[in-house]
Scaffold this motif. Structure first.
Motif, mmCIF file in Angstrom:
data_model
loop_
_atom_site.group_PDB
_atom_site.id
_atom_site.type_symbol
_atom_site.label_atom_id
_atom_site.label_comp_id
_atom_site.label_asym_id
_atom_site.label_seq_id
_atom_site.Cartn_x
_atom_site.Cartn_y
_atom_site.Cartn_z
ATOM 1 N N THR A 101 52.088 52.960 44.658
ATOM 2 C CA THR A 101 53.321 52.530 45.075
ATOM 3 C C THR A 101 53.704 51.191 44.552
ATOM 4 O O THR A 101 54.811 50.826 44.453
ATOM 5 C CB THR A 101 53.442 52.560 46.835
ATOM 6 N N SER A 102 52.832 50.436 44.242
ATOM 7 C CA SER A 102 53.238 49.032 43.800
ATOM 8 C C SER A 102 51.918 48.505 43.027
ATOM 9 O O SER A 102 50.784 48.933 43.190
ATOM 10 C CB SER A 102 53.199 48.120 44.856
ATOM 11 N N VAL A 103 52.136 47.721 41.917
ATOM 12 C CA VAL A 103 50.910 46.949 41.213
ATOM 13 C C VAL A 103 51.364 45.381 41.326
ATOM 14 O O VAL A 103 52.387 44.796 41.248
ATOM 15 C CB VAL A 103 51.191 47.404 39.760
ATOM 16 N N GLN A 104 50.251 44.842 41.730
ATOM 17 C CA GLN A 104 50.315 43.265 41.688
ATOM 18 C C GLN A 104 49.385 42.695 40.625
ATOM 19 O O GLN A 104 48.393 43.288 40.404
ATOM 20 C CB GLN A 104 50.016 42.879 43.245
ATOM 21 N N GLY A 105 49.791 41.527 40.254
ATOM 22 C CA GLY A 105 49.146 40.760 39.169
ATOM 23 C C GLY A 105 49.368 39.438 39.041
ATOM 24 O O GLY A 105 50.326 39.067 39.923
ATOM 25 N N ALA A 106 48.342 38.475 38.547
ATOM 26 C CA ALA A 106 48.709 37.200 38.472
ATOM 27 C C ALA A 106 48.224 36.701 36.974
ATOM 28 O O ALA A 106 47.417 37.297 36.433
ATOM 29 C CB ALA A 106 47.805 36.456 39.325
ATOM 30 N N GLN A 107 48.942 35.878 36.545
ATOM 31 C CA GLN A 107 48.651 35.281 35.076
ATOM 32 C C GLN A 107 47.624 34.130 35.048
ATOM 33 O O GLN A 107 47.761 33.238 35.809
ATOM 34 C CB GLN A 107 49.870 34.716 34.413
ATOM 35 N N LEU A 108 46.595 34.361 34.451
ATOM 36 C CA LEU A 108 45.522 33.198 34.580
ATOM 37 C C LEU A 108 45.578 32.745 33.075
ATOM 38 O O LEU A 108 45.446 33.124 31.875
ATOM 39 C CB LEU A 108 43.921 33.987 34.539
ATOM 40 N N GLY A 109 45.804 31.474 33.091
ATOM 41 C CA GLY A 109 46.036 30.447 31.798
ATOM 42 C C GLY A 109 44.696 30.244 31.170
ATOM 43 O O GLY A 109 43.611 30.102 31.955
ATOM 44 N N VAL A 110 44.690 30.230 29.982
ATOM 45 C CA VAL A 110 43.313 30.005 29.065
ATOM 46 C C VAL A 110 43.830 28.720 28.586
ATOM 47 O O VAL A 110 44.554 28.662 27.452
ATOM 48 C CB VAL A 110 43.136 31.131 28.106
ATOM 49 N N ASP A 111 43.370 27.684 28.636
ATOM 50 C CA ASP A 111 43.595 26.290 28.074
ATOM 51 C C ASP A 111 42.450 25.452 28.323
ATOM 52 O O ASP A 111 41.169 25.921 28.646
ATOM 53 C CB ASP A 111 44.786 25.609 28.918
ATOM 54 N N SER A 112 42.728 24.219 27.987
ATOM 55 C CA SER A 112 41.618 23.130 27.835
ATOM 56 C C SER A 112 41.010 22.709 29.256
ATOM 57 O O SER A 112 39.869 22.298 29.259
ATOM 58 C CB SER A 112 42.091 21.654 27.266
ATOM 59 N N THR A 113 41.590 23.181 30.187
ATOM 60 C CA THR A 113 40.875 22.901 31.736
ATOM 61 C C THR A 113 39.616 23.838 32.146
ATOM 62 O O THR A 113 38.949 23.463 32.764
ATOM 63 C CB THR A 113 41.984 22.967 32.693
ATOM 64 N N LEU A 114 39.588 24.990 31.132
ATOM 65 C CA LEU A 114 38.569 25.830 31.383
ATOM 66 C C LEU A 114 37.194 25.189 30.846
ATOM 67 O O LEU A 114 37.173 24.511 29.794
ATOM 68 C CB LEU A 114 38.783 27.316 30.709
ATOM 69 N N VAL A 115 36.181 25.383 31.555
ATOM 70 C CA VAL A 115 34.935 24.984 31.307
ATOM 71 C C VAL A 115 33.484 25.839 31.226
ATOM 72 O O VAL A 115 33.971 27.144 31.594
ATOM 73 C CB VAL A 115 34.259 23.848 32.092
ATOM 74 N N GLU A 116 32.806 25.892 30.291
ATOM 75 C CA GLU A 116 31.560 27.029 30.374
ATOM 76 C C GLU A 116 30.909 26.936 31.203
ATOM 77 O O GLU A 116 30.678 25.881 31.984
ATOM 78 C CB GLU A 116 30.843 26.452 28.922
ATOM 79 N N VAL A 117 30.360 28.229 31.638
ATOM 80 C CA VAL A 117 29.540 28.193 32.655
ATOM 81 C C VAL A 117 27.945 28.275 32.215
ATOM 82 O O VAL A 117 27.708 29.042 31.172
ATOM 83 C CB VAL A 117 29.732 29.684 33.341
ATOM 84 N N ASP A 118 27.342 27.351 32.568
ATOM 85 C CA ASP A 118 26.085 26.833 31.758
ATOM 86 C C ASP A 118 25.096 28.236 32.076
ATOM 87 O O ASP A 118 24.424 28.296 30.907
ATOM 88 C CB ASP A 118 25.361 25.664 32.486
ATOM 89 N N SER A 119 25.057 28.912 33.099
ATOM 90 C CA SER A 119 23.882 30.047 33.122
ATOM 91 C C SER A 119 24.166 30.948 32.206
ATOM 92 O O SER A 119 23.528 31.737 31.397
ATOM 93 C CB SER A 119 24.078 30.387 34.534
ATOM 94 N N ILE A 120 25.666 31.287 31.786
ATOM 95 C CA ILE A 120 26.057 32.186 30.963
ATOM 96 C C ILE A 120 25.833 31.827 29.486
ATOM 97 O O ILE A 120 25.151 32.413 28.549
ATOM 98 C CB ILE A 120 27.615 32.702 31.153
ATOM 99 N N LYS A 121 26.186 30.379 29.326
ATOM 100 C CA LYS A 121 26.054 29.964 27.866
ATOM 101 C C LYS A 121 24.391 30.065 27.539
ATOM 102 O O LYS A 121 24.088 30.395 26.419
ATOM 103 C CB LYS A 121 26.562 28.603 27.846
ATOM 104 N N GLU A 122 23.591 29.837 28.534
ATOM 105 C CA GLU A 122 22.252 29.751 28.343
ATOM 106 C C GLU A 122 21.579 31.188 28.026
ATOM 107 O O GLU A 122 20.871 31.336 27.214
ATOM 108 C CB GLU A 122 21.349 29.028 29.485
#
Length: 238
Positions: free
Chosen positions: A12-33
């Motif tokens: 009956t409906s679909v909801q969504g949100a736009q997630l910005g990809v910009d310089s404010t995002l930071v790496e997740v250390d555990s994933i990086k390692e």
């Protein structure tokens, strides 16, 4: 006895949100390692020197053929012909590749496997099509009329001053319309990718199971120095 009736559900409906990809995002250390050992291993393989290019091979240094296009087409012939001879007992007659499928030049200096991924980022395999004389003539006319420097090897095309066919040689011999020829290309072109028009018809098809990028890497490993130049394999008389 009781039974369950399965209700039919409707969206009956679909909801969504736009997630910005910009310089404010930071790496997740555990994933990086976690990823780091795999990334370091891949980088070491891709960036190890395989051979050397004394000068850059380009895609815009000739009108009808280019140093980069000639290099790739000759490479495909050299790496594929022994495989085809073993697989079907026939030698390749010539190679045709579309200019748009060559995605990068080869810059002067050390050559690595990463360069092969830049030149051919697609998962394309080398295919061999058998063409009769009429089909070869249609292919040559397509190349002559395309106005783009598509890559060829083993095929010599000379156009007169008005753009008409002056001569066609295959492996140094005049084209014989009564003969069949075996042509190496990419499976993308054989399948009619983007309606390119290279191979609308053919007599037979042989899948080499040889990834085009792997052929490039194998060639890099076998060669000490890479050279190619614009030549007279496809020219228009002035």
């Amino acid at each position: 006895m009781l039974s369950c009736k399965q209700e039919t559900k409707h969206l009956t409906s679909v909801q969504g949100a736009q997630l910005g990809v910009d310089s404010t995002l930071v790496e997740v250390d555990s994933i990086k390692e976690f990823v780091a050992p795999f990334k370091n291993r891949v980088d070491a393989i891709l960036d190890s020197t395989l051979c050397y290019a004394p000068k850059s091979l380009l895609l815009n240094d000739g009108q009808r053929n280019t140093s980069m296009g000639n290099f790739l087409a000759d490479l495909i012939y050299e790496e594929t012909n022994p495989l085809v001879e073993k697989k079907i007992g026939k030698s390749l007659d010539f190679v045709v590749m579309n200019k748009g499928g060559i995605r990068s030049v080869l810059s002067k200096g050390e050559v690595t496997a990463r360069n092969a991924y830049e030149i051919m980022p697609f998962e394309n395999y080398i295919s061999v099509v058998e063409l009769n004389g009429t089909q070869v003539r249609k292919l040559v006319l397509f190349l002559a009329n395309s106005k783009r420097a598509h890559a060829i090897s083993g095929l010599e095309i000379v156009l007169d001053t008005s753009g008409g066919l002056e001569s066609v040689n295959i492996q140094g011999k005049p084209f014989d319309e009564n003969q069949n020829y075996h042509v190496a290309t990419s499976d993308y072109l054989v399948s009619g990718g983007s309606d390119i028009g290279f191979f609308p018809e053919f007599e037979s098809l042989t899948d080499t199971e040889y990834l085009l990028r792997n052929a490039i890497i194998d060639h890099f490993k076998r060669k000490d120095t890479l050279t190619a130049q614009v030549d007279k394999r496809f020219i228009q008389l002035q």
